[in-house]
Design an enzyme around this catalytic site. Structure first.
Site, PDB file in Angstrom:
ATOM      1  N   ASP A   8      -5.039  -0.432   9.386  1.00 15.91           N
ATOM      2  CA  ASP A   8      -5.370  -1.120   8.239  1.00 15.91           C
ATOM      3  C   ASP A   8      -6.316  -0.808   7.713  1.00 15.91           C
ATOM      4  O   ASP A   8      -7.187  -2.183   7.458  1.00 15.91           O
ATOM      5  CB  ASP A   8      -4.994  -2.466   8.755  1.00 15.91           C
ATOM      6  CG  ASP A   8      -3.544  -2.815   8.668  1.00 15.91           C
ATOM      7  OD1 ASP A   8      -2.491  -1.839   8.843  1.00 15.91           O
ATOM      8  OD2 ASP A   8      -2.852  -4.170   9.163  1.00 15.91           O
ATOM      9  N   LYS A 113       4.024  -2.184   7.009  1.00 15.85           N
ATOM     10  CA  LYS A 113       4.206  -2.799   7.944  1.00 15.85           C
ATOM     11  C   LYS A 113       4.132  -3.862   6.643  1.00 15.85           C
ATOM     12  O   LYS A 113       3.330  -3.956   5.766  1.00 15.85           O
ATOM     13  CB  LYS A 113       3.646  -2.754   9.329  1.00 15.85           C
ATOM     14  CG  LYS A 113       2.372  -3.024   8.547  1.00 15.85           C
ATOM     15  CD  LYS A 113       1.790  -2.589  10.245  1.00 15.85           C
ATOM     16  CE  LYS A 113       0.545  -3.260  10.134  1.00 15.85           C
ATOM     17  NZ  LYS A 113       0.119  -4.078   9.565  1.00 15.85           N
ATOM     18  N   CYS A 158      -3.642  -6.398  14.585  1.00 11.19           N
ATOM     19  CA  CYS A 158      -2.579  -5.583  13.767  1.00 11.19           C
ATOM     20  C   CYS A 158      -3.160  -3.837  14.886  1.00 11.19           C
ATOM     21  O   CYS A 158      -2.468  -3.553  15.866  1.00 11.19           O
ATOM     22  CB  CYS A 158      -2.967  -4.947  13.168  1.00 11.19           C
ATOM     23  SG  CYS A 158      -1.992  -6.001  11.168  1.00 11.19           S
TER      24      CYS A 158
END
Ligand code: VGL
Ligand code: ZN
Length: 211
Positions: A8, A113, A158
């Site tokens: 991310d 995701k 994450c």
């Protein structure tokens, strides 16, 4: 085979973004440096539809940081972030700050995701209910990856859940500690997350130790 997994590294998680991770920008040069050392580089992207239920704005009387029950799961509510196709969801390319621009040339696979509006997905492998699979595990198995070097944002969400799932799936995991920064809704969340990843089998290393 080993692979570098970048979690991310998107504009919304950098200072100035919608869900800024303190000092999140500092990990971009680390990623750019490390990529040169890997034959295989993979990235995840948080990639939400505009009506994603993790957004506080989707719930009456709620604000970011509140925790609700969502389809039987405890869900932290966040500011609107990483909306599919938006600048915030793009790989790090903050305006006017070239040093914090992610070099994307070496990224061979992107796993998206959080695409389902009703369920969040902190892990790059499964959604938070562990029901749907992103395909990342299959991809890594085809590539015969056994060792994952993991870094990115955010340590306490994450990165943590991606690493814990990778351990459950029997990958050997190396957490690149200087390549991670956390949200820290509670001051020690990142520290706790790192300890948990280590206790469950991840090896902690710094980017200088990666050869
Ligand atoms: C993340 C909160 C919400 C992360 C994503 O990338 O750690 N955190 N969505
Ligand atoms: Zn998200």
């Amino acid at each position: 085979m080993k692979a570098l997994l970048l979690v991310d590294l998107q504009n919304d998680f950098l200072p100035g973004g919608a869900l800024p991770v303190p000092q999140g920008d500092e990990v971009i040069p680390v990623a750019n440096r490390l990529m040169e050392k890997f034959e295989l580089v993979i990235a995840t992207k948080d990639w939400h539809p505009a009506n994603h239920q993790s957004f506080a704005a989707m719930h009456a009387m709620r604000k970011p940081g509140d925790v609700i029950q969502l389809h039987g799961l405890s869900q932290v509510l966040w500011p609107i972030h990483c909306v599919q196709g938006s600048h915030g969801a793009a790989f790090a390319c903050p305006e006017g700050r070239q040093a914090e621009r992610l070099n994307t040339n070496k990224i061979q696979q992107i796993t998206y995701k959080g695409t389902h509006p009703e369920v969040d997905s902190y892990s790059g492998f499964f959604d938070n209910g562990q029901r749907t699979n992103t395909g990342l595990d299959d991809y890594l198995r085809v590539k015969k990856v056994e060792e994952l070097y993991i870094m990115g944002l955010a340590t306490d969400y994450c990165v943590k859940y991606t690493t814990l799932d990778a351990l459950k799936l029997s990958y050997r995991c190396f957490l690149i500690t200087d390549g991670c920064r956390g949200v820290n809704l509670q001051a020690d969340d990142s520290e706790k997350a790192i300890r948990e990843m280590q206790q469950k089998g991840a090896t902690l290393i710094t980017s200088d130790q990666v050869v």
